[in-house]
Design a protein around this motif. Structure first.
Motif, PDB file in Angstrom:
ATOM      1  N   ARG A   4     -56.134 -24.118 -10.125  1.00  0.00           N
ATOM      2  CA  ARG A   4     -55.155 -25.025 -10.092  1.00  0.00           C
ATOM      3  C   ARG A   4     -55.550 -26.443  -9.424  1.00  0.00           C
ATOM      4  NH1 ARG A   4     -50.883 -23.993 -13.419  1.00  0.00           N
ATOM      5  NH2 ARG A   4     -50.344 -21.950 -13.168  1.00  0.00           N
ATOM      6  N   ALA A   5     -55.520 -27.538 -10.003  1.00  0.00           N
ATOM      7  CA  ALA A   5     -55.913 -28.704  -9.497  1.00  0.00           C
ATOM      8  C   ALA A   5     -54.855 -29.232  -8.343  1.00  0.00           C
ATOM      9  CB  ALA A   5     -56.317 -29.825 -10.341  1.00  0.00           C
ATOM     10  N   VAL A   6     -55.250 -29.601  -7.360  1.00  0.00           N
ATOM     11  CA  VAL A   6     -54.258 -30.354  -6.282  1.00  0.00           C
ATOM     12  C   VAL A   6     -54.208 -31.604  -6.603  1.00  0.00           C
ATOM     13  CG1 VAL A   6     -54.157 -31.214  -3.886  1.00  0.00           C
ATOM     14  CG2 VAL A   6     -55.503 -28.781  -4.398  1.00  0.00           C
ATOM     15  N   MET A 227     -46.627 -25.590  -4.840  1.00  0.00           N
ATOM     16  CA  MET A 227     -47.177 -24.399  -5.505  1.00  0.00           C
ATOM     17  C   MET A 227     -46.770 -23.066  -4.803  1.00  0.00           C
ATOM     18  SD  MET A 227     -51.097 -25.378  -6.551  1.00  0.00           S
ATOM     19  CE  MET A 227     -51.499 -26.871  -7.270  1.00  0.00           C
ATOM     20  N   VAL A 228     -46.501 -22.113  -5.591  1.00  0.00           N
ATOM     21  CA  VAL A 228     -45.712 -20.936  -5.262  1.00  0.00           C
ATOM     22  C   VAL A 228     -47.035 -19.917  -4.915  1.00  0.00           C
ATOM     23  CG1 VAL A 228     -44.378 -19.063  -5.717  1.00  0.00           C
ATOM     24  CG2 VAL A 228     -43.483 -21.096  -5.962  1.00  0.00           C
ATOM     25  N   VAL A 229     -47.127 -19.183  -3.853  1.00  0.00           N
ATOM     26  CA  VAL A 229     -48.149 -18.331  -3.464  1.00  0.00           C
ATOM     27  C   VAL A 229     -47.773 -16.706  -4.085  1.00  0.00           C
ATOM     28  CG1 VAL A 229     -49.623 -17.463  -1.711  1.00  0.00           C
ATOM     29  CG2 VAL A 229     -49.024 -19.770  -1.736  1.00  0.00           C
ATOM     30  N   LEU A 256     -59.640 -29.253  -5.084  1.00  0.00           N
ATOM     31  CA  LEU A 256     -59.719 -30.539  -4.776  1.00  0.00           C
ATOM     32  C   LEU A 256     -60.298 -31.485  -5.926  1.00  0.00           C
ATOM     33  CD1 LEU A 256     -60.528 -30.261  -1.067  1.00  0.00           C
ATOM     34  CD2 LEU A 256     -58.317 -30.350  -2.035  1.00  0.00           C
ATOM     35  N   SER A 257     -59.652 -32.868  -6.036  1.00  0.00           N
ATOM     36  CA  SER A 257     -60.128 -33.788  -7.013  1.00  0.00           C
ATOM     37  C   SER A 257     -61.547 -34.182  -6.660  1.00  0.00           C
ATOM     38  CB  SER A 257     -59.170 -34.852  -7.114  1.00  0.00           C
ATOM     39  OG  SER A 257     -58.993 -35.235  -6.106  1.00  0.00           O
TER      40      SER A 257
END
Length: 261
Positions: A4-6, A227-229, A256-257
């Motif tokens: 998942r991209a931040v 975001m759900v963990v 991280l980008s």
């Protein structure tokens, strides 16, 4: 799960504890049972200290509020009205156990619990359990210039103890700050706006990681990134929640980008 991209605007990570950095089982099967088993012995040993008396005072004030609903276990409101000391202590114990049975998160309860856990951590009776992917990911985020904060219903003191005496060593240096319910309830969107104000950024600069969708919804309403963990033992998401929220099962899944995908 996929990487998942931040979001590019994110400069601060806001982390829940239970079910996010720490297994729910540690809280439910270790921390809470410790309080239930040891609260009376703790009161006996610390009753005459200023700290313990302040804890009892706060519990009395909370009990006075609760008594208006007619459901609270009674704590005598004035020290001058108290009976034998042993009975007074038992009244406090009964109130603590009653609140815990309802999974209440009052500041008064959390304060006493935090002081009890401090004693247990310092003596080696407790050690905070942290998922192994947490510390490496946070170090990576910080190296990239991001700040990291904790937001938990547990008191700030209890939060710090868990990370100071953790299975991964003393992790306190990884966090820029801690928030508890004194800033607001986690299911209220205004709490997240207040946090943004305190840390000095816009709400869209924050990424909140939690396992509780009610908290995620409140943060989302404040325009915080969410975001759900999904960890073992966490409450299973509904089909609608899975479709709505981005999910991760490990902090290592966040990209991280600055590091690319």
């Amino acid at each position: 799960m996929a990487i998942r991209a931040v979001p590019a605007d994110v400069t601060a990570f806001l982390l829940d504890i239970e079910g996010t950095t720490t297994p729910i089982t540690f809280v439910k099967e270790v921390l809470f049972p410790y309080i239930e088993k040891n609260v009376k012995d703790y009161l006996r040993a610390h009753w005459n200290t200023a700290e313990c008396q302040e804890d009892v005072k706060e519990l009395r004030l909370q009990a006075e509020e609760d008594s208006k609903s007619g459901h609270a276990v009674h704590i005598l409101s004035s020290p001058r009205e108290e009976g034998p000391l042993e009975q007074t202590m038992q009244n406090v114990v009964d109130n603590v156990l009653w609140q815990m049975s309802l999974d209440r998160k009052t500041t008064a309860l959390k304060q006493l619990q935090g002081h009890m856990w401090r004693t247990a951590y310092a003596s080696g009776q407790l050690q905070g359990e942290i998922y192994s992917d947490v510390a490496p990911a946070i170090r990576k985020w910080r190296e990239a210039g991001n700040r990291v904060y904790i937001y938990s219903s547990g008191s700030v003191e209890a939060q710090k103890l868990l990370f100071q005496y953790s299975t991964e060593g003393n992790l306190l240096e990884l966090f820029d700050g801690h928030f508890d319910t004194q800033i607001g309830q986690k299911v209220e969107s205004e709490s997240y706006r207040k946090i943004a104000q305190v840390i000095g950024c816009s709400v869209n600069n924050i990424l909140f990681l939690t396992d509780v969708t009610k908290e995620a919804k409140a943060a989302e309403e404040a325009r915080v990134n969410v975001m759900v963990v999904v960890r073992p033992g966490n409450i299973e998401l509904t089909e609608e929640e899975r479709a709505h929220y981005a999910q991760i099962s490990s902090f290592s899944e966040l990209a991280l980008s600055a590091y690319g995908s």
